[in-house]
Design an enzyme around this catalytic site. Structure first.
Site, short mmCIF file in Angstrom:
data_model
loop_
_atom_site.label_atom_id
_atom_site.label_comp_id
_atom_site.label_asym_id
_atom_site.label_seq_id
_atom_site.Cartn_x
_atom_site.Cartn_y
_atom_site.Cartn_z
N GLU A 166 0.72 -1.32 -0.02
CA GLU A 166 0.16 0.00 0.08
C GLU A 166 0.85 1.34 -0.19
OE1 GLU A 166 -3.87 -1.32 2.31
OE2 GLU A 166 -2.27 -0.82 3.48
N VAL A 167 2.04 1.56 -0.81
CA VAL A 167 2.64 2.60 -1.15
C VAL A 167 1.92 3.68 -1.86
CG1 VAL A 167 4.90 3.67 -1.78
CG2 VAL A 167 4.52 1.17 -0.71
#
Length: 524
Positions: free
Chosen positions: A319-320
């Site tokens: 989840e960057v």
């Protein structure tokens, strides 16, 4: 032991329900012959031919624990309730390996054989870790009759896990979990034959890990710098507690995203976000373009590698959010210089590759979340990819792609136990088949196991245990027992009884459905 051993069960209608072991062994035969087991006379003993002998910390303590578990409320001085000429006086424990001081590893054997016969029964295992699994099975075979006497039926068991990595994730960042809650979870994990505690120790909300190298990380990043932190000694206690149960402790330090709490105690680590041409005052993921980032990561992971003995570290990578990176003019210029264009996955790959090189220096292997693979980050061949996203059809495609690339995989996507629904949702977890994807036999061997996950947005010590158990037991059996063990109706009967055993052992396991246990949970 051959991996194609099939389940052989001889259940007689008049046998007590406690003969239904959880998770179900690979091969088990029961007889109608029952033997009295007297708490006054019974002993766990090292056999003369065992490589392990008195002084083995793992088994010495396990014998004490399992006496209490097997005979709750009894002591060795209790008198017998009745006499029977057929009795079991001892369980002779035999291990082929004498190592009692080390830590379990991914390759550790957990195989065991259990023979219950009159007089002295035997438990044989390659290692102390296998002996622990056999002791758990033995404790579940002993049952108590209405007059208070203990019995065990003549049995023969050959058992080993289907998957080597059977884990449970706890999130101690979103809500701090005191050591007592972690220890209780490790207890219940051992009862279910889990062997990996995935400690998601830090995240955006808080940084409770007390670093010796960078003390400001917890001083400024924890919810409270004294009461809501894990000191070095706390971490050592968790690791040793897990070791004595045969449970590996794998920490997760997730970067470059999920690092808001890191930035509070480490200046210039995070990326400054911009609104048009001016800093917005907010910060995004770790800044991947400055040398100070890699100097910091080198030092923090050197410490982590020293503190945690397991050969694996979970490095996250999920989840960057690229929004902040895209807004930063320095990063925009760096992207041009590197020829990355506007593909920020290449910048993520740049960071991850450097991080993997850093961790490799300390002799560690690593696990990463699946986005690292999905975003085409160049990973090393021994990287383990942790699959957490999607429906069954989607995660099966992910598993096929990952193993098709020759990489090992872990599955968690169907086992997010923090997600709850009304009814018997344990069945959904139980019916999962981890290697039901299109791939070769070689690919399917690359799936080394899976993990149940308990994320902490809505979970703290008040509801952790009943939300986990016995639902996590469904995952435990899927990862331990033979692939053919899939009868949900049978599982319901056995898991309901096992839940009652958990209550007797002090684990606040929630009910599967209507009914009762002879021993209901009582607060201490």
């Amino acid at each position: 032991m051959a991996v194609h051993v099939w389940i052989w069960l001889v259940f007689l209608c008049f046998l007590p329900l406690t003969d239904a072991v959880w998770p179900l062994p690979q091969k088990i035969t029961y007889s109608s012959h029952s033997y009295l087991v007297s708490p006054r006379l019974f002993r766990f003993q090292y056999a003369k031919e065992s490589a392990s002998q008195p002084g083995c910390s793992v088994l010495d303590l396990a014998f004490v624990r399992y006496f209490r578990i097997t005979f709750p409320g009894s002591s060795v001085t209790d008198s017998d309730q009745k006499y029977s000429p057929l009795h079991v006086d001892a369980l002779q424990v035999i291990t082929a390996d004498s190592d009692c001081d080390g830590y379990p590893i991914l390759e550790s054997s957990e195989d065991y054989m259990l023979e219950i016969t009159e007089g002295n029964s035997t438990l044989s295992a390659d290692t102390v870790w296998g002996a622990l699994r056999g002791l758990e099975t033995f404790s579940q075979l002993v049952y108590r009759t209405d007059d208070g006497s203990y019995y065990i039926n003549k049995s023969s068991i050959v058992d080993f896990p289907r998957f080597r990595h059977r884990g449970l994730l706890l999130d101690t960042s979103r809500h701090y979990l005191p050591l007592k809650a972690i220890f209780e979870t490790l207890d219940a994990m051992a009862y279910n034959k889990f062997n990996v505690f995935h400690w998601h120790i830090v995240d955006d909300p808080s940084f409770p890990y007390e670093s010796c190298t960078f003390p400001d990380l917890s001083r400024k990043g924890a919810y409270h710098p004294q009461t809501h932190v894990y000191t070095f000694h706390d971490v050592m206690k968790v690791i040793e507690y897990g070791r004595l149960w045969g449970i590996r402790v794998i920490p997760e330090f997730d970067t470059p995203g999920h690092t808001a709490s890191w930035g509070k105690g480490q200046p210039d680590l995070l990326t400054p976000c911009y609104r048009k041409t001016e800093p917005s005052g907010k910060y995004g993921p770790v800044n991947p373009i400055v040398n100070s980032t890699y100097s910091f990561m080198t030092q923090i992971f050197k410490e982590v590698s020293t503190v945690f003995p397991d050969s694996f570290i979970h490095l996250g990578g999920d989840e960057v959010d690229f929004t902040c990176w895209k807004s930063n003019p320095d990063i925009q210029n760096f992207m041009k210089q590197q020829g990355f264009g506007t593909d920020y996955r290449k910048l993520e790959s740049f960071y991850i590759e450097k991080l993997l090189d850093i961790v490799s220096r300390y002799g560690k292997n690593y696990i990463v979340w699946q986005e690292v693979f999905d975003n085409k980050v160049k990973v090393k061949p021994d990287t383990v990819i942790h699959v957490w996203k999607g429906t069954s059809s989607q995660y099966n495609v992910s598993l096929a792609n990952i193993t098709g690339a020759g990489l090992k995989a872990l599955l968690s996507a169907p086992w997010y136990l923090n997600v709850i629904s009304y009814g018997q949702d344990w069945r959904n977890a139980y019916e999962v088949e981890p290697i039901h994807f299109n791939g070769t036999a070689k690919q399917k061997k690359l799936v080394i196991g899976g993990e149940a996950c308990m994320w902490g947005e809505y979970v703290d010590t008040t509801n952790l245990t009943p939300r986990l158990w016995p639902r996590a037991g469904a995952v435990a059996e899927r990862l331990w027992s033979h692939a053919s063990v899939r009868n949900v109706s049978d599982a319901y009967i056995r898991l309901s009884e096992f839940r009652c055993q958990l209550l007797r052992r002090g684990i606040r396991a929630q009910p599967l459905f209507t009914g009762y246990c002879d021993h209901e949970y009582e607060r201490d």
